[in-house]
Write an enzyme that holds these catalytic residues in place. Structure first.
Site, PDB file in Angstrom:
ATOM      1  CG  ASP A 120      -2.092  -0.870   0.950  1.00 56.39           C
ATOM      2  OD1 ASP A 120      -2.519  -0.851  -0.054  1.00 56.39           O
ATOM      3  OD2 ASP A 120      -2.526  -1.319   2.044  1.00 56.39           O
TER       4      ASP A 120
ATOM      5  CB  ALA B 203     -11.022  11.690  16.854  1.00 54.32           C
TER       6      ALA B 203
ATOM      7  CB  THR C 284     -12.926  19.331  16.381  1.00 53.41           C
ATOM      8  OG1 THR C 284     -11.229  19.044  16.656  1.00 53.41           O
ATOM      9  CG2 THR C 284     -13.535  19.494  17.622  1.00 53.41           C
ATOM     10  NE  ARG C 285     -13.629  15.015  10.248  1.00 45.98           N
ATOM     11  CZ  ARG C 285     -13.917  14.891   9.162  1.00 45.98           C
ATOM     12  NH1 ARG C 285     -12.896  14.063   8.272  1.00 45.98           N
ATOM     13  NH2 ARG C 285     -14.842  15.420   8.562  1.00 45.98           N
TER      14      ARG C 285
END
Lengths: 601, 715
Positions: free
Chosen positions: B330, B402, B404-405
């Site tokens: 990946d 996590a 509100t980002r």
């Protein structure tokens, strides 16, 4: 040793190198059913054989059916030969009336055990001869009973080799080809035409070809000599070409009627290697990379040169014991007739004799133009060791290739792990099943030689008069049958089982082998050496055919390099000979030291 | 991948703590392990255990036979050297078995020690199970599949499960040995939790997915302890080879007795080789070196994988890793840094780029993530805006969460926010601001190029976008070159469009790439490569990776991944470091190389042993007048002192070489990424030629010592 002697060896090698490519290419075409320049002439014959026997050549067989066909063919033809030999008195072309009341006093009978031994011997391409041809068999027996097998068994060997090659090179396949088509094609396009041409050449050289009764002549010295006749040239051609080796006469290729001239001798030697060398190239074509074939060829060539050089130098050096008596053995004054000439023909000389001995045991031929028994210990070790390592130096037609491929599989498995991948040969993974079958074959061959030799060295038989020499009283196998004592007697016993297991057929002689024990024991060892090797190899072919082919990459173990050829060489020497080293040390090696110390037996 | 693009900062805590090297390596001969191994070596003398290994069983039987011969000599009070000789041979043959047992025991011991460490973490704490009537306390060991438990800060997660509600940081050091916490949250690819790990913040609800005894830790213990160890295909094949060789040599030695009898009859004197010498020869010829070390090599290989914090579900998978032809990697986190670096500030039309750069830098001053730091650096280097210290009393940094980002800074009269574009747009809209269409267009453009856009807003008015670009990890090009040299093709898998993918692929030096890859595409690629006969390895973490992981020959699931992924793969990387696939491949190769090297060595050794034993065993045959030994004593190339000392020296060498090679078996033959022909050349020189030559001086020295210590006659 002489320059002309070395040049003969070099010329021989060069000519084999030259013939390898065209022969290999031609055989590839034949086995793939492709058109060759012979098809217009011989195609109808091939088709006629298929029609007659109801074979459809396109029908593919898996390894089990292929093996079954091969076995069935061998059993039926062996039975045919047994019957012909045992009933020769009722069959035509028997001018000396062998087997009848009118047979000459010197004639020998075909007993059931001799019949068995001989039928097995020719079926397995061994051509071990416990009889003298001219004193035992009618012309018909020789032609129909024996010469036929010289074609059949050679074709069988090639078929198995090609089946193995197909197994190694086909991908995701279930089948290995059609056995009937394979033996028909190799016989019709390769063996028959070549034999025909060679037979004519041999007749030209002086090999006899007649059906005349034996002649009794009075020699100038005043003695009486019986001179046999017979259809020799036709048998001579296939004898070497098919690496059979069974001589029409007891003296084999040392007999002037079988091998009259040095040129004839040279051609006989060439034809022993011709098809074996060609098949290595055929393998390269199948593998899609002829370098794969040349790598095997390289290993074989090195082993050939080692054998030829050792045999020639040892024999040309002569026997040190003779020098004490003031006998001149020097090749400086005697040319190529210096050295140990006992059992060798003066018309061939030292080089052509030792070269013949090397070639005939490199291949599983077994024809001889000199008596191996009379060689110096180390000179005689060469043919012995050649057979012990499996006759993989060009080898018997087909048998040499499949034997060498077995070594290649083992070499790849042992050393191939060292590159950090599951070992692959030609892109096919070598896994438990293949290793199992290869080890099984190795084990059977080793046990076949060693156990029989051990038995013959120490065993006592219950009924001496039956199992040992007729009318004899000694129950010991050794004292009743072995004519030489000391290490040489041991070498003779070891060589006998070595030769039969390896399906070679040459002999150290010195043993009275036409007895029920020897005929039976040698017969069984021939059967084991032939079929218990072929069947595991066909099983490998079957399992390899079904595998995927991994595309080559930089991580692939290279099997077409000089490095691999070297690795293969060490495998043949170490794995092939390791088990026999102790036995050999009790034969030729100790004999050599004793000879130099002046002790004889 | 999509999830990551939207929350690029999310992966930060894990990224920071990735490690490539093995966990603290246990010393090769750890005293407690050695102690236990010594004891186990004797326990393994049990013939029922020995019978499983044909080569060592032959040695075991030989030890017994020679011991009986020795006892017989003792009872009959046989004079001369024969009694001490047979006694010493018997002793050294027992040592041979013991040494092989010791090798296996020490390899197992290392696994057992690891299992003991794991066992300590197995929890017996109580769990709080959800029932209709609320929460009830229950012993963790009684939890079954489908139970739902609640874990809060400080709780140990009672068993394996999937987070169904909430988000929490979890300390997984118990299984990974890594102290930095990881985030586990409901939904998505980070929902799996492992029993024995500890919640260090927040609260999660976990649905249990394993019955007692089937948990991850249970399986792990079983694997490292060797309880679940099965012989691998290649090991089986090698076993057949050495068992076959053993039988071949059995025939070669047994028949020497009749051959000897024949020679004695013919020579009229001398002795046929006796049972003690023949047994000695047999043991020296059969491949005891590889036979004794084969299982240790396999166990040690698993152990090495374990040291890299990778849990292989079977030895077969490790072996297959050595055969891998194609690596599917990946892009994100493997080839490129999981965190991207700021490459450009793109202001909205009408906004000054300096203003954007200034705001971006201000908002990132307290942002310690690599992305944050890269923004500060870019502003400084391209626009000359120096980092500055802000008044701590009036400035409040808003950390990334996590939920509100976004992160940012609040200063008097100025609020700066930067974060995922959608989050910033939402924030702006909530505060009544308007968002120009250009913002989304720029963001889309960057996404298309494979980059990640971060929006920046000052006082709830968007200024522009920070372009975060993929950065190829340092040293990857060299590693791919190595892999290429080993014949392994690398394929980069990415969701990027082909253009971006091609650019990154070229920069990273991979052989091929699969762009805009959907899970089905990955699967199709694996199947295609396999159909062409290649072996494929890949890593994966998401549930949608599971089918491909199962299809691949070597599937390494990330420990952070979902339960489905972990079950589909045949290895789990506890560090969740996809690059580790390369190490796994190397370990697999090393495992096979070690086996091949010791097999070759073992067989090559035979030649020298022949030259010690054959002259000795036949030394009484065909003796010429006035000579002490027979002509075959002349094969004694090493000039060993006497037949007795020669045989003893060979047997002792054969036993000691097992001990000497234990470190090689445990550590593996050193491996360098090279082409197969180079590796072969090198290893053939060391193990083939070395195996052929090395024993000669060794046997000579042992013989010399034996005579010096009066353990064998000098003539």
């Amino acid at each position: 040793m002489t320059t002309i002697g070395w040049m003969q060896i070099a010329l021989f090698a060069l000519l084999i190198l030259v013939f390898t490519r065209p022969t290999g290419r031609f055989m590839h075409k034949v086995f793939e059913g492709e058109r060759t320049w012979l098809t217009p002439f011989l195609g109808p014959l091939e088709q006629f054989i298929y029609k007659l026997s109801g074979v459809s050549p396109q029908e593919e067989m898996d390894w089990k059916i292929y093996s079954a066909a091969m076995l069935a063919f061998s059993v039926v033809t062996a039975a045919f030969t047994y019957i012909v030999l045992r009933l020769q008195q009722y069959l035509p072309l028997n001018p000396e009336h062998f087997g009848t009341k009118h047979a000459p006093a010197w004639a020998a009978a075909v007993t059931p055990d001799l019949g068995f031994n001989t039928a097995v011997s020719f079926t397995t391409n061994t051509n071990w001869q416990a009889y003298g041809g001219e004193s035992t068999l009618s012309y018909f027996s020789q032609m129909a009973g024996l010469a036929s097998h010289m074609f059949f068994s050679a074709a069988c060997g090639m078929a198995v080799a090609i089946a193995l090659v197909r197994g190694l090179t086909r991908r995701n396949a279930k089948s290995l080809g059609n056995f009937w088509a394979d033996i028909t094609r190799s016989t019709v396009y390769v063996l028959l035409p070549l034999s025909l041409v060679l037979a004519l050449f041999y007749v030209d050289q002086g090999v006899i070809m007649n059906f005349l009764p034996y002649r009794t002549v009075h020699t100038v010295q005043g003695s009486v000599q019986i001179i046999p006749g017979g259809p020799v040239a036709s048998m001579e051609a296939i004898k070497e070409l098919g690496t059979n080796g069974g001589g029409f006469f007891n003296a084999n290729s040392a007999h002037p009627f079988e091998n009259p001239t040095p040129l004839c001798n040279f051609v006989e030697m060439l034809t022993i290697f011709l098809l074996g060398a060609g098949l290595v190239y055929t393998f390269g074509i199948y593998a899609g990379d002829t370098r794969q074939g040349w790598a095997l060829f390289g290993t074989m060539a090195v082993l050939f040169f080692i054998g030829a050089a050792v045999a020639y130098t040892q024999e040309a050096r002569g026997n040190p014991l003779f020098s004490q008596f003031g006998i001149n053995q020097s090749s400086r004054s005697l040319g190529d007739l210096g050295g140990n000439m006992e059992g060798k023909e003066v018309r061939f000389g030292e080089a052509a004799s030792t070269l013949f001995a090397t070639i005939t045991t490199d291949a599983s031929c077994g024809a001889v133009n000199s008596m191996h028994d009379s060689y110096t210990p180390l000179g005689g070790l060469v043919p012995m060791a050649n057979i012990l390592t499996g006759e993989v130096i060009f080898g018997g037609v087909g048998a040499g290739l499949y034997g060498m491929l077995m070594y290649a599989i083992l070499a790849v498995f042992i050393a191939g792990l060292m590159v950090g991948r599951t070992p692959e040969y030609l892109g096919k993974k070598i896994e438990a099943y293949e290793v199992k079958m290869a080890m099984l074959a190795t084990l059977i061959l080793t046990a076949d030689v060693l156990v029989f030799t051990a038995a013959a060295c120490v065993m006592h038989v219950p009924h001496a008069a039956y199992w040992n020499a007729p009318g004899g009283t000694s129950t010991s196998l050794v004292s009743a049958n072995t004519n030489n004592s000391g290490p040489h007697g041991f070498s003779e016993i070891l060589y006998a089982f070595d030769s039969t297991t390896g399906n070679n057929g040459s002999a150290f002689a010195g043993i009275n082998v036409n007895t029920p024990f020897w005929n039976l024991a040698l017969g069984i060892s021939m059967l084991a050496g032939r079929f218990l090797m072929m069947i595991p190899l066909l099983a490998i072919a079957g399992s390899m055919a079904a595998k995927k082919k991994v595309p080559a990459s930089a991580g692939t173990f290279p099997t077409c390099t000089p490095l691999f050829a070297g690795l293969l060489l060490s495998t043949v020497i170490i794995v092939g000979a390791l088990a026999y080293f102790p036995a050999v040390s009790l034969g030729p090696i100790v004999e050599n030291v004793l000879m130099h110390a002046g002790r004889t037996f | 991948m999509i999830a990551q693009q939207n929350s690029p900062l999310h992966t930060a805590p894990e990224t920071k703590n990735r490690q490539n090297g093995p966990r603290k390596a246990r010393p090769l001969l750890d005293p407690p392990i050695v102690k236990r191994a010594l004891r186990d070596a004797f326990i393994k003398m049990n013939p029922a255990v020995q019978a499983r290994n044909p080569v060592m069983f032959v040695v075991w039987t030989g030890s017994l036979v020679t011991t009986l011969a020795f006892l017989q000599n003792l009872l009959e009070a046989t004079k001369g050297w024969i009694t001490p000789f047979s006694g010493q041979i018997a002793l050294w043959l027992w040592f041979t078995v013991l040494f092989a047992n010791f090798a296996e025991a020490i390899a197992e011991g290392r696994g057992k020690a690891q299992a003991d460490e794991l066992r300590k973490t197995r929890t017996t704490t109580m769990a709080r199970r959800k029932t209709k009537n609320g929460l009830e306390d229950i012993a963790a060991s009684l939890l079954r599949k489908g139970d739902v438990v609640v874990c809060e800060t400080g709780d140990i997660i009672p068993s394996d499960g999937t987070v169904t509600e909430g988000i929490a940081s979890v300390d997984e050091s118990a299984i990974t040995g890594e102290s930095a916490p990881v985030i586990r949250e409901a939904g998505g690819d980070r929902s799996a939790v492992t029993g024995g790990t500890k919640v260090i913040s927040d609260r999660i609800v976990v649905e249990i997915t394993a019955n007692p005894g089937e948990t991850f830790i249970d399986r792990m213990i079983g694997l490292v302890e060797g309880a679940a160890r099965q012989k691998t295909p290649n090991e089986i094949a090698l076993n057949i080879l050495i068992a076959g060789l053993t039988l071949v040599f059995l025939f070669a030695t047994v028949t020497l007795m009749p051959f000897g009898v024949y020679a004695v009859n013919q020579a009229g004197g001398g002795q046929a080789p006796g049972i003690v010498v023949l047994t000695a020869l047999l043991v020296c010829l059969i491949p005891t070196t590889i036979g004794g070390l084969l299982s240790a090599i396999g166990i040690a290989g698993m152990d090495r994988v374990m040291q890299y914090n990778v849990l292989a579900m079977s030895g077969k998978a490790v072996e297959a890793a050595g055969d891998v032809d194609v690596l599917l990697l990946d892009k994100t986190g493997t080839i490129t840094l999981g965190n991207r670096q700021a490459a450009e500030f793109i202001p909205l039309p009408g906004t000054d780029v300096m203003e954007l750069a200034d705001a971006a830098q201000l908002s990132s001053l307290a942002d310690e993530t690599p992305e944050g730091r890269s923004i500060v650096v870019l502003a400084k280097e391209q626009y000359g805006i120096r980092g500055r210290s802000l008044d701590e009393k009036t400035t409040e940094f808003v950390p990334f969460t996590a939920q509100t980002r976004m992160s940012g800074v609040d200063m008097p009269g100025m609020t700066i926010r930067k974060g995922a574009v959608q989050a910033v747009i939402d924030d702006v809209k909530q505060n009544g601001g308007s968002v120009p269409r250009a913002l989304a267009e720029i963001a889309d453009d960057i996404s298309r190029k494979g980059g990640t856009p971060l929006a920046v807003a000052v006082n709830h008015a968007p200024l522009g976008i920070i372009y975060l670009k993929d950065v190829v990890k340092g040293g990857m090009k060299e590693r791919f070159d190595h892999l290429r040299a080993m014949g392994i093709k690398t394929v980069m898998i990415t969701g990027d469009n082909p253009l971006t993918a091609a650019a990154i692929a070229q920069e990273a030096g991979v052989d091929d790439f699969l762009a805009q890859a959907k899970p089905e595409d990955k699967m199709a690629l694996i199947k295609k490569e396999q159909a062409e006969g290649r072996l494929v390895a890949m890593t994966g973490d998401g549930t949608n990776d599971a089918p491909a992981l199962a299809q691949a020959d070597v599937g390494v699931a990330m420990n952070t991944g979902t339960q489905a992924a972990k079950e589909a793969g045949n290895m789990v990387d506890l560090d969740s470091n996809p690059t580790k696939l390369i190490e796994i491949v190397e370990i697999g190769k090393q495992l096979l190389i070690t086996r091949g090297a010791l097999t070759t060595f073992s067989i090559a050794n035979d030649v020298s042993k022949y030259f010690a034993i054959i002259p000795a065993m036949f030394s009484t045959l065909y003796v010429l007048k006035g000579q002490k030994h027979g002509p075959l004593w002349g094969l004694n190339l090493m000039h060993l002192h006497s037949p007795y000392s020669a045989v003893l020296a060979a047997v002792i060498f054969n036993a000691l070489i097992i001990i000497a090679l234990i470190p090689v078996a445990l550590r593996g033959v050193p491996y360098r990424p090279q082409s197969a022909s180079k590796i072969l050349q090198r290893n053939l020189a060391i193990w083939g030629a070395g195996g052929l030559l090395m024993p000669f001086p060794c046997i000579w020295a042992i013989d010399w010592l034996l005579v010096l210590m009066h353990l064998a006659p000098a003539h």
